[in-house]
Structure formats: structure tokens, C-alpha cells
Design a protein around this motif. Sequence first.
Motif, mmCIF file in Angstrom:
data_model
loop_
_atom_site.group_PDB
_atom_site.id
_atom_site.type_symbol
_atom_site.label_atom_id
_atom_site.label_comp_id
_atom_site.label_asym_id
_atom_site.label_seq_id
_atom_site.Cartn_x
_atom_site.Cartn_y
_atom_site.Cartn_z
ATOM 1 N N GLY A 52 0.826 -1.206 0.000
ATOM 2 C CA GLY A 52 0.000 0.000 0.000
ATOM 3 C C GLY A 52 0.855 1.249 0.000
ATOM 4 N N TYR A 53 0.348 2.294 -0.606
ATOM 5 C CA TYR A 53 0.977 3.609 -0.566
ATOM 6 C C TYR A 53 0.106 4.536 0.273
ATOM 7 N N ASP A 54 0.615 5.716 0.571
ATOM 8 C CA ASP A 54 -0.201 6.605 1.392
ATOM 9 C C ASP A 54 -1.456 7.075 0.657
ATOM 10 N N SER A 55 -1.408 7.105 -0.676
ATOM 11 C CA SER A 55 -2.605 7.502 -1.420
ATOM 12 C C SER A 55 -3.731 6.482 -1.270
ATOM 13 N N THR A 56 -3.358 5.211 -1.079
ATOM 14 C CA THR A 56 -4.381 4.173 -0.947
ATOM 15 C C THR A 56 -4.719 3.888 0.518
ATOM 16 N N ALA A 57 -3.707 3.476 1.291
ATOM 17 C CA ALA A 57 -3.971 3.036 2.663
ATOM 18 C C ALA A 57 -4.274 4.197 3.596
ATOM 19 N N PHE A 58 -3.506 5.269 3.501
ATOM 20 C CA PHE A 58 -3.688 6.417 4.397
ATOM 21 C C PHE A 58 -4.814 7.329 3.922
ATOM 22 N N TRP A 59 -4.725 7.820 2.692
ATOM 23 C CA TRP A 59 -5.632 8.860 2.209
ATOM 24 C C TRP A 59 -7.019 8.302 1.890
ATOM 25 N N ALA A 60 -7.064 7.257 1.072
ATOM 26 C CA ALA A 60 -8.362 6.717 0.645
ATOM 27 C C ALA A 60 -9.018 5.863 1.726
ATOM 28 N N ARG A 61 -8.301 4.838 2.188
ATOM 29 C CA ARG A 61 -8.893 3.927 3.167
ATOM 30 C C ARG A 61 -9.008 4.549 4.559
ATOM 31 N N GLY A 62 -8.100 5.469 4.886
ATOM 32 C CA GLY A 62 -8.088 6.054 6.221
ATOM 33 C C GLY A 62 -9.092 7.158 6.452
ATOM 34 N N GLY A 63 -9.836 7.565 5.426
ATOM 35 C CA GLY A 63 -10.929 8.510 5.621
ATOM 36 C C GLY A 63 -10.665 9.940 5.213
ATOM 37 N N SER A 64 -9.416 10.301 4.942
ATOM 38 C CA SER A 64 -9.131 11.701 4.620
ATOM 39 C C SER A 64 -9.747 12.120 3.284
ATOM 40 N N ALA A 65 -9.653 11.255 2.278
ATOM 41 C CA ALA A 65 -10.164 11.614 0.948
ATOM 42 C C ALA A 65 -11.653 11.928 1.001
ATOM 43 N N ALA A 66 -12.416 11.070 1.654
ATOM 44 C CA ALA A 66 -13.863 11.320 1.770
ATOM 45 C C ALA A 66 -14.135 12.562 2.598
ATOM 46 N N GLY A 67 -13.295 12.806 3.594
ATOM 47 C CA GLY A 67 -13.525 13.945 4.471
ATOM 48 C C GLY A 67 -13.340 15.288 3.804
ATOM 49 N N VAL A 68 -12.494 15.353 2.753
ATOM 50 C CA VAL A 68 -12.246 16.649 2.108
ATOM 51 C C VAL A 68 -12.863 16.752 0.722
ATOM 52 N N THR A 69 -13.539 15.704 0.263
ATOM 53 C CA THR A 69 -14.180 15.740 -1.052
ATOM 54 C C THR A 69 -15.665 16.044 -0.890
ATOM 55 N N PRO A 70 -16.164 17.160 -1.439
ATOM 56 C CA PRO A 70 -17.584 17.483 -1.315
ATOM 57 C C PRO A 70 -18.456 16.379 -1.915
ATOM 58 N N PRO A 71 -19.645 16.166 -1.338
ATOM 59 C CA PRO A 71 -20.513 15.076 -1.825
ATOM 60 C C PRO A 71 -20.875 15.186 -3.305
ATOM 61 N N ASP A 72 -20.950 16.412 -3.828
ATOM 62 C CA ASP A 72 -21.359 16.592 -5.224
ATOM 63 C C ASP A 72 -20.166 16.768 -6.165
ATOM 64 N N ALA A 73 -18.960 16.500 -5.677
ATOM 65 C CA ALA A 73 -17.774 16.695 -6.508
ATOM 66 C C ALA A 73 -17.729 15.675 -7.637
ATOM 67 N N ASP A 74 -17.168 16.078 -8.770
ATOM 68 C CA ASP A 74 -17.035 15.149 -9.890
ATOM 69 C C ASP A 74 -15.678 14.471 -9.911
ATOM 70 N N ARG A 75 -14.828 14.796 -8.941
ATOM 71 C CA ARG A 75 -13.544 14.118 -8.796
ATOM 72 C C ARG A 75 -13.136 14.141 -7.329
ATOM 73 N N MET A 76 -12.345 13.145 -6.942
ATOM 74 C CA MET A 76 -11.900 13.068 -5.557
ATOM 75 C C MET A 76 -10.765 14.055 -5.312
ATOM 76 N N THR A 77 -10.788 14.694 -4.162
ATOM 77 C CA THR A 77 -9.699 15.588 -3.786
ATOM 78 C C THR A 77 -8.438 14.769 -3.498
ATOM 79 N N ARG A 78 -7.346 15.179 -4.089
ATOM 80 C CA ARG A 78 -6.084 14.452 -3.937
ATOM 81 C C ARG A 78 -5.323 14.930 -2.704
ATOM 82 N N MET A 79 -4.315 14.179 -2.318
ATOM 83 C CA MET A 79 -3.458 14.600 -1.213
ATOM 84 C C MET A 79 -2.810 15.941 -1.544
ATOM 85 N N PRO A 80 -2.628 16.799 -0.549
ATOM 86 C CA PRO A 80 -2.090 18.132 -0.834
ATOM 87 C C PRO A 80 -0.605 18.156 -1.130
ATOM 88 N N ALA A 81 0.111 17.066 -0.872
ATOM 89 C CA ALA A 81 1.550 17.033 -1.132
ATOM 90 C C ALA A 81 1.981 15.589 -1.312
#
Length: 410
Positions: free
Chosen positions: A145-174
Motif C-alpha cells: 500500500g501507498y499513502d494515497s491508498t492506505a492512508f488517504w483513501a482507506r483512512g478517511g481523509s479523501a472522503a472527508g475533504v471531497t464534497p458530496p457533489d464533486a465530480d472528482r476526488m480531492t487528492r493529497m495536498p503534497a
Amino acid sequence: MQRPMEGVRVLEVAQFTFVPAAGAVLADWGADVIKIEHAERGDAQRGLVRVLGYEAASEGSSFFPIMEGPNRGKRSVGLALERPAARPVLEKLIRESDVFLTNFLPDARAKLRIDVDDVRTINPDIIYVRGSGFGVHGEESGKGGYDSTAFWARGGSAAGVTPPDADRMTRMPAGAYGDSMGGMTIAGGVAAALYSRAMTGRPSVVDVSLIGVGAWATQFTVNLALMNGGPLPVAARPRHGSATNPLIGAYRTADGRWIELSMLQPGRYWAEFCTLAGRDDLAADERFDSTDKVMANAAEAADLVAELIASRPFAEWTRILARGDGQWAAVQNSWEVGQDPALRANGLIAPVVDADGVERELVASPVQFDGSAPGLTRAPQFAEHTDDVLRELGLSDEELLSLKIDGAAT
């Protein structure tokens, strides 16, 4: 600066950023960190020429920030662990080390004979540290796993910063965002394990997973969901401010920059903000002349705050808000973070001389001891210290040459 890890030797068999970042922090704290890189390929991260669309290296020089950050202060040894001739060297290094760091997957650890039992057979007192994507138990224990998958996506951060009506997922800031946090977490675990060994005489096996660090980072909302017994309802957030406080959240200035307000006590800071903005009349306005009224009419007040902020440029607002007591921050880009006066005053942007003798700067690890900033040394070039380290182990020049002819060392 006090270097509390002086005298500690760390043997790192890892690549990319997650676990190597822990080695960098331990090196900042004074540990002698020996990084094992494959004798031919080196750390796979050395092969990344572009990251997030940016050139990863400094043109015309050896300075390579993606390696410098998680590898500064280490010594690099090129060793092909799959070759039998390299095994005696590895075992000598293990015997002389206090900590063994790895992020190799279980099958690779077994193949190379560097799993816990293998290493503990050689050095029963060593602290063994595994960094993983999804933990060492369960069906996914062998999954990378990478941080984009295990940390960001699976760990809840991606969903937490992506608006419900967004047409794309918010990516890690760095780049290496979760990896860097995970490395700091591992370094803390190593410190605790060293203390425990000193107190009890028993070494620990330390495990840190990216998904665990990700869940820890989002624990507030995860804990709320667990309490509620299901997903949290999607909250309709107002455009400006919060439901009860106009002095919360990001506001855009006249020149398109952003100011983040975090004045959690609207009754305390509303009148001050109005005065700073040159609108004392708003503090006396019957809609906002008490804490209860400010909270009850927060949406209306927030629209007025937005108009005020939008009427002046960013630089002017930073000067204005600096005169008050309320909490706020400029929203900064990566260059501005590197120039931040608080970071620089505390030595958290630190000088380092690269392999070409050019003075550069890197972000320092955030933990300091006795009020002193760390002194950084550059990351090693590939296999730069093979000869030095192997000679320290007692190998002769003839033995070194034999290892290199065999392809076991570089």
C-alpha cells in the motif's frame, strides 16, 4: 542541540518514504542510520524523475529532494541481500544494531530471511520495526500500500475533504503526505521501544500501518460515526462561516487569496473584528449586538464578513488582522510555507549542504530538544558509504573487492 539518539544504531532495509522517513527523524535525533540499498537498483524512489507533475531533481546537480527529505543524515550501503555472499555482512550489521527498520512485504522478508525470527536469531536484543500498508494481521497483511491508498483513501481523509457533489476526488495536498506522518509516528514508537528495553531488558516488535495512521488522523469523525452506529449525515455547510459563528472558516480576499479565521468565541471577537475592519457600526447593529444575536444571525453576519474581506487585498488583511487578538492564518502555498517566519525563527527550515557543496534548505522534523534546532546533513548518494561501513565491520580490501566482483555489494 541535544541529540538523544546518539549511540543508537539503526539498520534500515526499506525504500520509498514511509519507513525511511522514520530513519531520517532518528538521524536528526542523533542515531547512526545505515540504509541498505539494493546493490544494483538502489532505493526505488531514486528512479522517480517526476512527482505530481514536477521535476523531482534540481537541474544540473545531484540534489534530489524526494530522497533528501526521508534520507538525510544516513549512510548508504549497496548490498544485494539475495546473494549468499552478502549474508555475512548483513548479519554483522544486525549484530551491531539496536533497531531494524523495514517496510518489505512478508513474502520478501521471508525470501531474504529478514523477518522477526531471522533477525532475532542473530541479535536477540534488537528492536524490530515493520511499516505496512494494512497491518500485520488479517487478510490484507501481505498487501502492499501507498499513502494515497492506505492512508488517504482507506483512512478517511479523501472522503472527508471531497464534497458530496464533486465530480472528482480531492487528492493529497503534497507528495508523501501520509508517509511523512507515518514516519514520524514510527520514530515515536522506536523511542518508546528503546526506553522500554532500557527499563525492562526486553526488546519490542513495533508495528505501524499507513491505514492506522490514516484512521488516527481522522479519528474525530470516525469516533463520531462509531458512536452513532453508522455513517455521519452529510452536513450542509454554509458558504461562509459556520451555522453559529461568522468568524470561522476561509474567506477570499480582493486579489483571490484566502484567509482562514478560527475565532471560536464569536462573542469575544466579533466587536474586535468589526473595529479592525473599520465597521464599528456592525458591532452595535441590533442584529449582532450580543453573543446570542451573533450566533442566531451567523449566516447574515458571515455574508458581511465575506464582503469585507473581499473588499481588500490579502497583504492588507494580514496587516489588519495582526493587530487583533483573534485567531487567524494566511492560507499559504508551498513556497510561502518555506519562508514562514515562525518556521524560520524556530529553525524548522534548516540549511543542508548537498553533495555538490551547495547550501540548500529542507524542512526539519518538528520535534526539538532543549529549545534547539536540529543540524541536518544531506542524504547519501547511492551506496556512498559501502566501503566505510564494511571496513568498520572489519572487512579487508580483498573481501570488499570479492563482494563487488560477486555483485553482492556496490
